[in-house]
Design a protein around this motif. Structure first.
Motif, PDB file in Angstrom:
ATOM      1  N   LEU A  84      24.144  14.176  26.873  1.00  0.00           N
ATOM      2  CA  LEU A  84      23.540  13.993  27.738  1.00  0.00           C
ATOM      3  C   LEU A  84      23.830  12.925  28.734  1.00  0.00           C
ATOM      4  O   LEU A  84      24.937  12.277  28.437  1.00  0.00           O
ATOM      5  CB  LEU A  84      21.966  14.008  27.260  1.00  0.00           C
ATOM      6  CG  LEU A  84      21.915  12.807  26.251  1.00  0.00           C
ATOM      7  CD1 LEU A  84      21.681  11.459  26.580  1.00  0.00           C
ATOM      8  CD2 LEU A  84      20.563  13.404  25.566  1.00  0.00           C
ATOM      9  N   PHE A  85      23.015  12.591  29.791  1.00  0.00           N
ATOM     10  CA  PHE A  85      23.309  11.488  30.580  1.00  0.00           C
ATOM     11  C   PHE A  85      22.051  10.524  30.621  1.00  0.00           C
ATOM     12  O   PHE A  85      20.974  11.013  30.373  1.00  0.00           O
ATOM     13  CB  PHE A  85      23.268  12.138  32.148  1.00  0.00           C
ATOM     14  CG  PHE A  85      24.613  13.012  32.595  1.00  0.00           C
ATOM     15  CD1 PHE A  85      25.651  12.045  32.869  1.00  0.00           C
ATOM     16  CD2 PHE A  85      24.521  14.176  32.311  1.00  0.00           C
ATOM     17  CE1 PHE A  85      26.922  12.695  33.235  1.00  0.00           C
ATOM     18  CE2 PHE A  85      25.802  14.884  32.605  1.00  0.00           C
ATOM     19  CZ  PHE A  85      26.884  14.168  33.057  1.00  0.00           C
ATOM     20  N   SER A  86      22.238   9.420  30.732  1.00  0.00           N
ATOM     21  CA  SER A  86      21.350   8.221  30.694  1.00  0.00           C
ATOM     22  C   SER A  86      21.433   7.618  32.213  1.00  0.00           C
ATOM     23  O   SER A  86      22.526   7.344  32.746  1.00  0.00           O
ATOM     24  CB  SER A  86      21.912   7.114  29.671  1.00  0.00           C
ATOM     25  OG  SER A  86      20.725   6.151  29.722  1.00  0.00           O
ATOM     26  N   THR A  87      20.287   7.180  32.548  1.00  0.00           N
ATOM     27  CA  THR A  87      20.030   6.640  33.665  1.00  0.00           C
ATOM     28  C   THR A  87      20.131   5.085  33.773  1.00  0.00           C
ATOM     29  O   THR A  87      19.459   4.390  32.808  1.00  0.00           O
ATOM     30  CB  THR A  87      18.584   6.778  34.508  1.00  0.00           C
ATOM     31  OG1 THR A  87      18.680   8.283  34.433  1.00  0.00           O
ATOM     32  CG2 THR A  87      18.490   6.428  35.964  1.00  0.00           C
ATOM     33  N   VAL A  88      20.852   4.498  34.631  1.00  0.00           N
ATOM     34  CA  VAL A  88      20.920   2.985  34.640  1.00  0.00           C
ATOM     35  C   VAL A  88      20.584   2.427  36.265  1.00  0.00           C
ATOM     36  O   VAL A  88      21.303   3.089  37.026  1.00  0.00           O
ATOM     37  CB  VAL A  88      22.525   2.467  34.372  1.00  0.00           C
ATOM     38  CG1 VAL A  88      22.686   0.905  34.541  1.00  0.00           C
ATOM     39  CG2 VAL A  88      22.668   2.897  32.885  1.00  0.00           C
ATOM     40  N   LEU A  89      19.979   1.575  36.203  1.00  0.00           N
ATOM     41  CA  LEU A  89      19.400   1.025  37.568  1.00  0.00           C
ATOM     42  C   LEU A  89      20.082  -0.425  37.585  1.00  0.00           C
ATOM     43  O   LEU A  89      20.156  -1.183  36.834  1.00  0.00           O
ATOM     44  CB  LEU A  89      18.042   0.658  37.840  1.00  0.00           C
ATOM     45  CG  LEU A  89      17.191   2.149  37.633  1.00  0.00           C
ATOM     46  CD1 LEU A  89      15.717   1.562  37.504  1.00  0.00           C
ATOM     47  CD2 LEU A  89      17.373   3.277  38.429  1.00  0.00           C
ATOM     48  N   GLU A  90      20.920  -0.489  38.941  1.00  0.00           N
ATOM     49  CA  GLU A  90      21.675  -1.650  39.225  1.00  0.00           C
ATOM     50  C   GLU A  90      20.970  -2.150  40.467  1.00  0.00           C
ATOM     51  O   GLU A  90      20.782  -1.590  41.358  1.00  0.00           O
ATOM     52  CB  GLU A  90      23.167  -1.307  39.553  1.00  0.00           C
ATOM     53  CG  GLU A  90      24.029  -0.892  38.307  1.00  0.00           C
ATOM     54  CD  GLU A  90      25.200  -0.601  39.022  1.00  0.00           C
ATOM     55  OE1 GLU A  90      25.750  -0.598  39.925  1.00  0.00           O
ATOM     56  OE2 GLU A  90      26.010  -0.110  37.859  1.00  0.00           O
ATOM     57  N   VAL A  91      20.671  -3.421  40.282  1.00  0.00           N
ATOM     58  CA  VAL A  91      19.933  -4.184  41.468  1.00  0.00           C
ATOM     59  C   VAL A  91      21.018  -5.028  42.158  1.00  0.00           C
ATOM     60  O   VAL A  91      21.610  -6.007  41.435  1.00  0.00           O
ATOM     61  CB  VAL A  91      18.720  -5.015  40.798  1.00  0.00           C
ATOM     62  CG1 VAL A  91      18.228  -5.665  41.963  1.00  0.00           C
ATOM     63  CG2 VAL A  91      17.968  -4.217  40.188  1.00  0.00           C
ATOM     64  N   TRP A  92      21.080  -4.925  43.510  1.00  0.00           N
ATOM     65  CA  TRP A  92      22.109  -5.582  44.241  1.00  0.00           C
ATOM     66  C   TRP A  92      21.146  -6.635  45.105  1.00  0.00           C
ATOM     67  O   TRP A  92      20.395  -6.242  45.820  1.00  0.00           O
ATOM     68  CB  TRP A  92      23.100  -4.947  45.064  1.00  0.00           C
ATOM     69  CG  TRP A  92      23.983  -4.038  44.140  1.00  0.00           C
ATOM     70  CD1 TRP A  92      23.690  -2.865  43.436  1.00  0.00           C
ATOM     71  CD2 TRP A  92      25.385  -4.304  43.774  1.00  0.00           C
ATOM     72  NE1 TRP A  92      24.597  -2.322  42.825  1.00  0.00           N
ATOM     73  CE2 TRP A  92      25.908  -3.336  43.040  1.00  0.00           C
ATOM     74  CE3 TRP A  92      26.286  -5.269  44.368  1.00  0.00           C
ATOM     75  CZ2 TRP A  92      27.058  -3.199  42.499  1.00  0.00           C
ATOM     76  CZ3 TRP A  92      27.643  -5.047  43.974  1.00  0.00           C
ATOM     77  CH2 TRP A  92      27.831  -4.047  43.145  1.00  0.00           C
TER      78      TRP A  92
ATOM     79  N   ARG B 220      21.681  -7.547  38.203  1.00  0.00           N
ATOM     80  CA  ARG B 220      21.212  -6.967  37.004  1.00  0.00           C
ATOM     81  C   ARG B 220      21.330  -5.786  36.785  1.00  0.00           C
ATOM     82  O   ARG B 220      21.366  -5.079  37.898  1.00  0.00           O
ATOM     83  CB  ARG B 220      19.819  -7.815  36.502  1.00  0.00           C
ATOM     84  CG  ARG B 220      18.796  -6.866  37.556  1.00  0.00           C
ATOM     85  CD  ARG B 220      17.322  -7.787  37.188  1.00  0.00           C
ATOM     86  NE  ARG B 220      16.223  -7.096  37.768  1.00  0.00           N
ATOM     87  CZ  ARG B 220      15.846  -7.659  39.022  1.00  0.00           C
ATOM     88  NH1 ARG B 220      16.620  -8.592  39.536  1.00  0.00           N
ATOM     89  NH2 ARG B 220      14.875  -6.978  39.759  1.00  0.00           N
ATOM     90  N   THR B 221      21.441  -5.278  35.482  1.00  0.00           N
ATOM     91  CA  THR B 221      21.426  -3.951  35.144  1.00  0.00           C
ATOM     92  C   THR B 221      20.252  -3.519  34.297  1.00  0.00           C
ATOM     93  O   THR B 221      20.140  -4.136  33.147  1.00  0.00           O
ATOM     94  CB  THR B 221      22.642  -3.441  34.793  1.00  0.00           C
ATOM     95  OG1 THR B 221      23.895  -3.886  35.647  1.00  0.00           O
ATOM     96  CG2 THR B 221      22.889  -1.905  34.278  1.00  0.00           C
ATOM     97  N   VAL B 222      19.504  -2.623  34.420  1.00  0.00           N
ATOM     98  CA  VAL B 222      18.445  -2.136  33.781  1.00  0.00           C
ATOM     99  C   VAL B 222      18.739  -0.788  33.369  1.00  0.00           C
ATOM    100  O   VAL B 222      18.818   0.240  34.161  1.00  0.00           O
ATOM    101  CB  VAL B 222      16.949  -1.895  34.567  1.00  0.00           C
ATOM    102  CG1 VAL B 222      15.952  -1.674  33.716  1.00  0.00           C
ATOM    103  CG2 VAL B 222      17.000  -3.655  35.343  1.00  0.00           C
ATOM    104  N   GLU B 223      18.714  -0.452  31.957  1.00  0.00           N
ATOM    105  CA  GLU B 223      18.947   0.810  31.505  1.00  0.00           C
ATOM    106  C   GLU B 223      17.392   1.352  31.044  1.00  0.00           C
ATOM    107  O   GLU B 223      16.538   0.775  30.565  1.00  0.00           O
ATOM    108  CB  GLU B 223      19.556   0.580  30.015  1.00  0.00           C
ATOM    109  CG  GLU B 223      21.007   0.027  30.063  1.00  0.00           C
ATOM    110  CD  GLU B 223      21.493  -0.196  28.791  1.00  0.00           C
ATOM    111  OE1 GLU B 223      21.070   0.330  27.785  1.00  0.00           O
ATOM    112  OE2 GLU B 223      22.466  -0.754  28.695  1.00  0.00           O
TER     113      GLU B 223
END
Length: 237
Positions: free
Chosen positions: A122-130, A8-11
Motif C-alpha cells: 500500500l501507500f503511506s502518506t508523509v507530510l513535508e513542512v518547508w 520536518r517530516t510528519v508520517e
C-alpha cells in the motif's frame, strides 16, 4: 524551492491492513537506518521458545531490550519456566525500508519453521513542512504531501486465509536452496564444457576457412622451387 528548506517530516498513521489481530501482536517497524541484527534479535525473542533467564538468587527482574521497545521480565520463580512464544508478528517498512523489511521476514521464516505469511502492499502518506530561508521576504511555509510505498507482512503460526491475495504457505527452504545449488552447479559445468569446446575449436581453425589459405601459400613455395629446379636442369642440359 531554492528559497525554502525542509523543516520536518510528519508520517501520517496508517491503519493496519490485517483486521482481527489480537492486541498482543508484536509489530516491528523497519526503517532505512535500522540494523537487521537488532531487529532479528527482537523478533526471535518473541517467536522462539526460550527459558526465562534467572538473575541471581534475589529474584530481581531483568530488563531486556529488543528493537524499539524494552521488556521487563517477571521475577523468576524457583524453577525456570519457558516463555510462551507469540503466535503472530507483523513487519512494516516504508520507502527505503521496504527491502530491509523483506530481508527480515525471509530470515525469520528460515529460523522459525511453519510460519504462514500474508503480504499487503500500500501507500503511506508523509507530510513535508518547508520553511522559507528568509522570513522577512514574506513567503509562507509550505506543506507537501507525498505518497510513499509501504509493505506490511504478517507472519503467523496459525493458518491464514489462503484465498486472500498475498498469501504464502510455509515451505521447505532447505530443499529449495538445494535445488538452486544443483541448478547453479549444472550451469557452471555447462560453461566449463563449453569453454573446452571453444578452445578445441580454436585449435582447429586451420581446418576452417583460414586453413586453405595457409596451405595454398605453402603450396606455392614448393611450386616456385620446382620451377627453379626445372630451369636448372634445362641449363645443365
Amino acid at each position: 524551492m531554492e528559497n525554502y528548506s525542509k523543516a520536518r517530516t510528519v508520517e501520517q498513521p496508517c491503519p493496519c491492513p490485517f483486521p482481527g489481530l489480537s492486541s498482543d501482536t508484536n509489530e516491528v517497524r523497519v526503517k532505512d537506518g535500522s540494523k537487521i541484527r537488532n531487529l532479528m534479535r527482537y523478533a526471535l525473542s518473541r517467536m522462539e521458545v526460550k527459558p526465562r533467564a534467572l538473575e541471581g538468587e534475589g529474584g530481581q527482574p531483568k530488563s531486556k531490550e529488543g528493537g524499539s521497545t524494552t521488556e521487563v521480565q517477571e521475577a523468576p520463580c524457583s524453577q525456570a519456566l519457558e516463555k510462551m512464544p507469540s503466535r503472530q508478528i507483523v513487519f512494516t517498512g516504508m520507502g527505503k525500508g521496504v527491502s530491509k523489511a523483506i530481508t527480515c521476514v525471509e530470515i525469520l521464516k528460515r529460523r522459525v519453521k511453519g510460519l504462514h505469511q500474508q503480504t499487503r502492499l500500500l501507500f503511506s502518506t508523509v507530510l513535508e513542512v518547508w520553511e522559507p530561508l528568509e522570513p522577512a521576504a514574506g513567503l509562507d511555509s509550505l506543506t507537501v504531501s507525498r505518497n510513499i510505498p509501504a509493505i506490511w507482512v504478517l507472519l503467523s503460526r496459525d493458518p491464514l486465509d489462503a484465498s486472500l491475495p498475498g498469501y504464502q504457505a510455509p515451505g521447505n527452504f532447505d530443499a529449495l536452496w538445494a535445488q538452486a545449488a544443483k541448478e547453479d552447479a549444472g550451469v557452471a559445468g555447462g560453461q566449463r564444457h563449453g569453454g573446452r569446446r571453444k578452445r578445441g575449436g580454436g585449435g582447429g581453425r586451420g581446418k576452417g576457412p583460414g586453413g586453405p589459405v595457409r596451405q595454398t601459400d605453402r603450396s606455392r613455395e614448393p611450386g616456385k622451387g620446382q620451377s627453379r629446379g626445372k630451369g636448372a636442369l634445362a641449363g645443365q642440359e
